[in-house]
Write an enzyme that holds these catalytic residues in place. Structure first.
Site, PDB file in Angstrom:
ATOM      1  N   SER A 107       0.775  -1.246   0.000  1.00 21.08           N
ATOM      2  CA  SER A 107       0.000   0.000   0.000  1.00 21.08           C
ATOM      3  C   SER A 107       0.803   1.290   0.000  1.00 21.08           C
ATOM      4  CB  SER A 107      -0.932   0.013   1.223  1.00 21.08           C
ATOM      5  OG  SER A 107      -0.176   0.043   2.422  1.00 21.08           O
TER       6      SER A 107
ATOM      7  N   THR B 252       0.575  -9.035  -5.511  1.00 23.53           N
ATOM      8  CA  THR B 252      -0.258  -9.141  -4.314  1.00 23.53           C
ATOM      9  C   THR B 252      -1.644  -8.541  -4.528  1.00 23.53           C
ATOM     10  OG1 THR B 252       1.661  -9.096  -2.848  1.00 23.53           O
ATOM     11  CG2 THR B 252      -0.464  -8.498  -1.883  1.00 23.53           C
TER      12      THR B 252
ATOM     13  N   ASP C 188      -9.418   5.563  -2.348  1.00 25.43           N
ATOM     14  CA  ASP C 188      -9.842   6.684  -3.196  1.00 25.43           C
ATOM     15  C   ASP C 188      -8.784   7.052  -4.227  1.00 25.43           C
ATOM     16  OD1 ASP C 188      -7.958   7.814  -1.490  1.00 25.43           O
ATOM     17  OD2 ASP C 188      -9.246   9.444  -0.792  1.00 25.43           O
ATOM     18  N   GLU C 189      -7.568   6.504  -4.076  1.00 24.89           N
ATOM     19  CA  GLU C 189      -6.508   6.839  -5.020  1.00 24.89           C
ATOM     20  C   GLU C 189      -6.774   6.295  -6.426  1.00 24.89           C
ATOM     21  OE1 GLU C 189      -2.412   6.681  -3.739  1.00 24.89           O
ATOM     22  OE2 GLU C 189      -3.043   6.530  -1.640  1.00 24.89           O
TER      23      GLU C 189
ATOM     24  N   TYR D  10       0.853   1.758  -7.409  1.00 27.85           N
ATOM     25  CA  TYR D  10       0.001   1.300  -6.312  1.00 27.85           C
ATOM     26  C   TYR D  10      -1.475   1.474  -6.651  1.00 27.85           C
ATOM     27  CZ  TYR D  10      -2.898   1.809  -2.178  1.00 27.85           C
ATOM     28  OH  TYR D  10      -3.941   1.719  -1.284  1.00 27.85           O
TER      29      TYR D  10
ATOM     30  N   SER E 203      -2.691  -0.812  -9.358  1.00 25.58           N
ATOM     31  CA  SER E 203      -2.894  -2.197  -8.933  1.00 25.58           C
ATOM     32  C   SER E 203      -4.203  -2.349  -8.160  1.00 25.58           C
ATOM     33  CB  SER E 203      -1.706  -2.680  -8.085  1.00 25.58           C
ATOM     34  OG  SER E 203      -1.661  -2.021  -6.834  1.00 25.58           O
ATOM     35  N   LYS E 204      -4.558  -1.346  -7.364  1.00 22.36           N
ATOM     36  CA  LYS E 204      -5.822  -1.400  -6.634  1.00 22.36           C
ATOM     37  C   LYS E 204      -7.006  -1.254  -7.585  1.00 22.36           C
ATOM     38  CE  LYS E 204      -6.410  -1.690  -2.764  1.00 22.36           C
ATOM     39  NZ  LYS E 204      -6.601  -2.906  -1.903  1.00 22.36           N
TER      40      LYS E 204
ATOM     41  N   ASN F 151      -6.605   6.818   6.094  1.00 19.34           N
ATOM     42  CA  ASN F 151      -6.903   6.434   7.475  1.00 19.34           C
ATOM     43  C   ASN F 151      -5.793   6.890   8.416  1.00 19.34           C
ATOM     44  OD1 ASN F 151      -8.968   3.512   7.764  1.00 19.34           O
ATOM     45  ND2 ASN F 151      -8.906   4.912   6.032  1.00 19.34           N
TER      46      ASN F 151
ATOM     47  N   LYS G 108       4.173   5.875   7.294  1.00 22.19           N
ATOM     48  CA  LYS G 108       3.098   6.742   6.839  1.00 22.19           C
ATOM     49  C   LYS G 108       3.204   8.121   7.498  1.00 22.19           C
ATOM     50  CE  LYS G 108       1.074   3.423   4.435  1.00 22.19           C
ATOM     51  NZ  LYS G 108       0.798   3.465   2.994  1.00 22.19           N
TER      52      LYS G 108
ATOM     53  N   ASP H 136       9.765  16.436  -4.236  1.00 25.48           N
ATOM     54  CA  ASP H 136       8.415  15.895  -4.297  1.00 25.48           C
ATOM     55  C   ASP H 136       8.388  14.508  -4.921  1.00 25.48           C
ATOM     56  OD1 ASP H 136       5.722  15.863  -3.864  1.00 25.48           O
ATOM     57  OD2 ASP H 136       5.248  17.579  -5.146  1.00 25.48           O
TER      58      ASP H 136
END
Length: 346
Positions: free
Chosen positions: A86, A101, A127-128, A154, A157-158, A184, A193, A276
Site C-alpha cells: 500500500s 499481491t 480513493d486513489e 500502487y 494495482s488497486k 486512514n 506513513k 516531491d
C-alpha cells in the site's frame, strides 16, 4: 456462528477491523490471514491471540494451495480483503510486487470463494483509484461514478483489483462489494506513513521530511469509523456495489505536520522539505453520500479530536513502534529520504 476471514489482519486497518469485529460481533469466529511482510506486525494482535474464536494463519494470499486448504478447514462465510502492498513510494521503486499481491492475490481469494460455495467477498480499496482533484476546486469530490484515473503503480494495482472484483460479480455471480476509503489514521499505523512518521520523528527530534511544499490535501478518516463502515457494508450493502467511505476532514500535509509539532511542544525547524514524489496527487476528497443514504453511516470522529487521540496513543505505546523503527525499516527510511534531506523542493 459465522466465520469471517480477514486478510492482512496484522496490518494497520485490518487489525483495527479485527478488534472492532470482536467487540461488535463476539459470536463470530475470526480467522486472520497475513503474510507478515514489513508492514504486518504480529504483536498488534497479542491481546486476541488466545481468544477461542480467533485463529492466526501466516499465509500469502497469492499461494493458491495454502488459501484453498484454509478454506477447506474453516469454511468461511465472509472474506474481507485488506491484504495489499500500500505504500506509493515503494510501488514507484518496485511495481511488480504490487501487481502480484494486489491483483493476483485478490483473484486467488475470489477463486477460493467461488469454489467453496460462493462465499461473500468484500474488497477494501482506496480513493486513489480516482486520481486527484485540483486544489482550486474545493467544490469537487470523488463519487462512486467518478472515472478511474490512476497516478501510481500502487493505485493502478488497486484499480485493477477493483475491476476484477466487479468482473467476478458480473461473470460468475460472486457476491461482492467494494469500499474505497480516504486516508486512514489512528492506532497501529505503520511508521512509514505521514502521521506516525511525523509523531515518532518529532518525539526523537529528527527531521520531519515533507514532500514539496506540503500543500497536497488529503481527506482523513479515523480508522474506527472506517471499520464501522465496512461492518455495515458486509452485512447490509447491496451486492455488486462500490461504496465511498470518507472522513470530511480535508487537511494540507504541512498543516498536519505543524499541528503535530505544536502538540508535542517541538520546533517547526524540524520540518525539512524534500524533493516531491513522482506523480504526486494534489487533492483527495470523498463524497460519502451513498453510504450515508443507504446504510446510515457517517464519520463520527472529527480530525481535531482524532489526531490528539492518535498522538496520545503513540506516546503511550512506544513498546509497539520502537522495535519497528529500530530495525530494517530504518534502512528503507534512509534509502527513501536520506539523500533528499536538506533540499527544499520549493
Amino acid at each position: 456462528m459465522k466465520t469471517i476471514f480477514v486478510t492482512g489482519g496484522a496490518g494497520f486497518i485490518g487489525s483495527n477491523f479485527i478488534f472492532h469485529m470482536r467487540s461488535a460481533h463476539p459470536e463470530y469466529r475470526i480467522v486472520c490471514l497475513d503474510k507478515l511482510t514489513y508492514a504486518g506486525n504480529i504483536s498488534t494482535l497479542k491481546d486476541i491471540m488466545e481468544d477461542e474464536n480467533f485463529r492466526f494463519c501466516r499465509v500469502d494470499i497469492c499461494n493458491r494451495d495454502a488459501v484453498n486448504r484454509l478454506f477447506d478447514e474453516e469454511r468461511p462465510d465472509i472474506v474481507v480483503n485488506f491484504a495489499a502492498e500500500s505504500h506509493v513510494d515503494r510501488s514507484i521503486e518496485d511495481p511488480s510486487v504490487f501487481l502480484q499481491t494486489n491483483i493476483m492475490g485478490t483473484g486467488v481469494l475470489m477463486d477460493a470463494c467461488r469454489s467453496h460455495g460462493n462465499v461473500r467477498f468484500h474488497q477494501v480499496s482506496t480513493d486513489e483509484v480516482y486520481g486527484d482533484l485540483p486544489l482550486d476546486r474545493p467544490d469537487l469530490f470523488f463519487t462512486e461514478e467518478t472515472p478511474i484515473h490512476t497516478s501510481s503503480p500502487y493505485s493502478s494495482s488497486k484499480a485493477g483489483a477493483d475491476l476484477l472484483v466487479l468482473a467476478y460479480y458480473r461473470t460468475y455471480g460472486l457476491p461482492v462489494t467494494i469500499s474505497r476509503c480516504s486516508n486512514n489514521y489512528g492506532p497501529y499505523h505503520f511508521p512509514e506513513k505521514l502521521i506516525p512518521l511525523m509523531i515518532i520523528n518529532a518525539l526523537n527530534d529528527k527531521p520531519l521530511p515533507v514532500y514539496g511544499e506540503g500543500l497536497n490535501v488529503r481527506d482523513w478518516l479515523y480508522v474506527e469509523d472506517h471499520c464501522r463502515a465496512i461492518d455495515l457494508i458486509i452485512h447490509k450493502g447491496r451486492l455488486g456495489e462500490v461504496y465511498n467511505v470518507g472522513g470530511h476532514n480535508e487537511m494540507r500535509n504541512i498543516d498536519i505536520v505543524k499541528l503535530i509539532v505544536h502538540a508535542l511542544g517541538k520546533s517547526e525547524e524540524l520540518i525539512t522539505y524534500v524533493t516531491d514524489r513522482k506523480g504526486h496527487d494534489l487533492r483527495y476528497a470523498i463524497d460519502p453520500a451513498k453510504i450515508h443514504a443507504e446504510l446510515g453511516w457517517l464519520p463520527e470522529t472529527k480530525f481535531a479530536y482524532g489526531i490528539q487521540k492518535t498522538i496520545q496513543w503513540y506516546l503511550t505505546h512506544q513498546d509497539w513502534w520502537e522495535p519497528i523503527v529500530s530495525g530494517d525499516y530504518m534502512n528503507y527510511y534512509e534509502q527513501m529520504y536520506g539523500d533528499r534531506l536538506g533540499h527544499s523542493g520549493r
